[in-house]
Design a protein around this motif. Structure first.
Motif, PDB file in Angstrom:
ATOM      1  N   ALA A 149       0.821  -1.210   0.000  1.00 56.79           N
ATOM      2  CA  ALA A 149       0.000   0.000   0.000  1.00 56.79           C
ATOM      3  C   ALA A 149       0.859   1.267   0.000  1.00 56.79           C
ATOM      4  N   PHE A 150       0.377   2.264  -0.715  1.00 54.62           N
ATOM      5  CA  PHE A 150       1.006   3.583  -0.840  1.00 54.62           C
ATOM      6  C   PHE A 150       0.045   4.576  -0.202  1.00 54.62           C
ATOM      7  N   VAL A 151       0.473   5.258   0.841  1.00 55.15           N
ATOM      8  CA  VAL A 151      -0.447   6.009   1.700  1.00 55.15           C
ATOM      9  C   VAL A 151       0.017   7.450   1.868  1.00 55.15           C
ATOM     10  N   GLY A 152      -0.945   8.361   1.943  1.00 55.20           N
ATOM     11  CA  GLY A 152      -0.662   9.767   2.211  1.00 55.20           C
ATOM     12  C   GLY A 152      -0.982  10.127   3.642  1.00 55.20           C
ATOM     13  N   ILE A 180       5.016   6.147   2.196  1.00 56.96           N
ATOM     14  CA  ILE A 180       4.177   7.185   2.788  1.00 56.96           C
ATOM     15  C   ILE A 180       4.617   8.525   2.208  1.00 56.96           C
ATOM     16  N   ARG A 181       3.659   9.368   1.869  1.00 55.20           N
ATOM     17  CA  ARG A 181       3.966  10.694   1.340  1.00 55.20           C
ATOM     18  C   ARG A 181       3.183  11.771   2.099  1.00 55.20           C
ATOM     19  N   VAL A 193      -6.513   9.473  -3.241  1.00 55.83           N
ATOM     20  CA  VAL A 193      -7.145   8.224  -2.799  1.00 55.83           C
ATOM     21  C   VAL A 193      -8.282   7.871  -3.755  1.00 55.83           C
ATOM     22  N   ALA A 194      -9.078   8.869  -4.098  1.00 51.94           N
ATOM     23  CA  ALA A 194     -10.250   8.624  -4.941  1.00 51.94           C
ATOM     24  C   ALA A 194      -9.886   8.052  -6.308  1.00 51.94           C
ATOM     25  N   GLY A 200      -4.622   4.804   0.682  1.00 54.41           N
ATOM     26  CA  GLY A 200      -5.244   5.297   1.902  1.00 54.41           C
ATOM     27  C   GLY A 200      -4.627   6.609   2.330  1.00 54.41           C
ATOM     28  N   PHE A 201      -5.211   7.211   3.361  1.00 55.59           N
ATOM     29  CA  PHE A 201      -4.771   8.504   3.868  1.00 55.59           C
ATOM     30  C   PHE A 201      -5.278   8.673   5.290  1.00 55.59           C
ATOM     31  N   TYR A 202      -4.461   9.308   6.145  1.00 52.80           N
ATOM     32  CA  TYR A 202      -4.912   9.643   7.497  1.00 52.80           C
ATOM     33  C   TYR A 202      -4.303  10.982   7.894  1.00 52.80           C
TER      34      TYR A 202
END
Length: 273
Positions: A149-152, A180-181, A193-194, A200-202
């Motif tokens: 997974a690549f996540v912001g 992670i970015r 994400v959309a 994903g993003f948090y």
């Protein structure tokens, strides 16, 4: 054609024109807080956006970052505006900053437009009808394995007491995720994400104008969006986690393990919807 969406697009485009005009002539920067900037371009862009909306819907409510005293949301038709999401990026000449325009009614998003100014990427959504990038339908990623997974994310800047647990979580996610970015514009992160760029993003400390449009775009693209307790109080709780269903579940689990319960809670219950 959805007239609300057309007005949102027209208003957002006027915002983009205003930003580019100020970028050419030079901007003046002020400090709203230690880590919080505002420029004369933010204020002028917000006015330009509101002017377009009021020409078409003079009776509608406006909730905007730079000119609204309170971030209370009413049941009536309300346009939620972030003139420049990513002002710090913009002020430093760094790419990734957006115009965000949404219309909510009965405390639920109906239309949303986010335009990333430097790449001219226009993300749009209509409740119940789908989400698009430059007119092409978009969907969240289908990645199921968190190791790929690549996540912001973003970093807490207005509540520094959260730094230690946030960094503990960040450290763990660095070991568990492919990458992670931190691009610096939540509206853009959510749109990534959309359209499946991020899985994903948090983030903590977001306001309703940061995500009013992009949250609808994610939902219409098949994504999941909650607060840090997995509840539907993300709009005013200042804590958001989102993604495809698998990545969202994984991030929620990690947040539950690394962020103390009292720091996962929404700020004010009255803002929940």
């Amino acid at each position: 054609m959805n007239s609300d969406l057309e007005v949102a697009r027209k208003a957002a485009r006027e915002g983009v024109r205003t930003i580019k005009k100020y970028k050419e002539k030079g901007i003046n920067i002020e400090q709203k807080g230690f880590h919080d900037l505002v420029t004369d371009a933010d204020i002028a862009t917000e006015k330009a956006i509101i002017k377009v909306i009021k020409e078409h819907f003079p009776e509608d409510e406006i909730l905007a970052e730079e000119s609204t005293a309170e971030d209370q949301l009413k049941d009536s038709r309300t346009w939620i505006i972030d003139p420049i999401d990513g002002t710090t990026n913009f002020a430093h000449g760094f790419p990734m900053y957006c115009v965000s325009v949404a219309m909510w009614e009965k405390k639920a998003p109906k239309v949303g437009v986010v335009i990333e100014v430097t790449r001219d990427e226009e993300f749009t959504a209509i409740a119940g009808e789908g989400a698009w990038l430059n007119g092409e339908a978009i969907r969240v990623s289908t990645k199921s394995e968190h190791k790929k997974a690549f996540v912001g994310t973003g970093f807490p800047y207005n509540d520094l007491s959260l730094i230690e647990p946030y960094l503990n979580l960040f450290r763990k996610l660095m070991q568990e995720l492919q990458g992670i970015r931190r691009p610096g514009s939540a509206a853009y992160d959510l749109c990534c994400v959309a359209c499946g760029r991020f899985d994903g993003f948090y983030e903590y400390s977001l306001h309703i104008w940061d995500l009013a449009a992009a949250a609808l775009i994610i939902k219409e693209a098949g994504g999941v969006i909650t607060d840090w307790d997995g509840e539907d109080r993300w709009a005013f709780g200042e804590r958001i986690v989102t993604g495809n269903s698998n990545t969202h579940t994984f991030l929620l689990k990690m947040i539950g393990e690394y962020i103390p319960e009292e720091q996962r809670r929404v700020v004010t219950a009255e803002h929940s919807h």
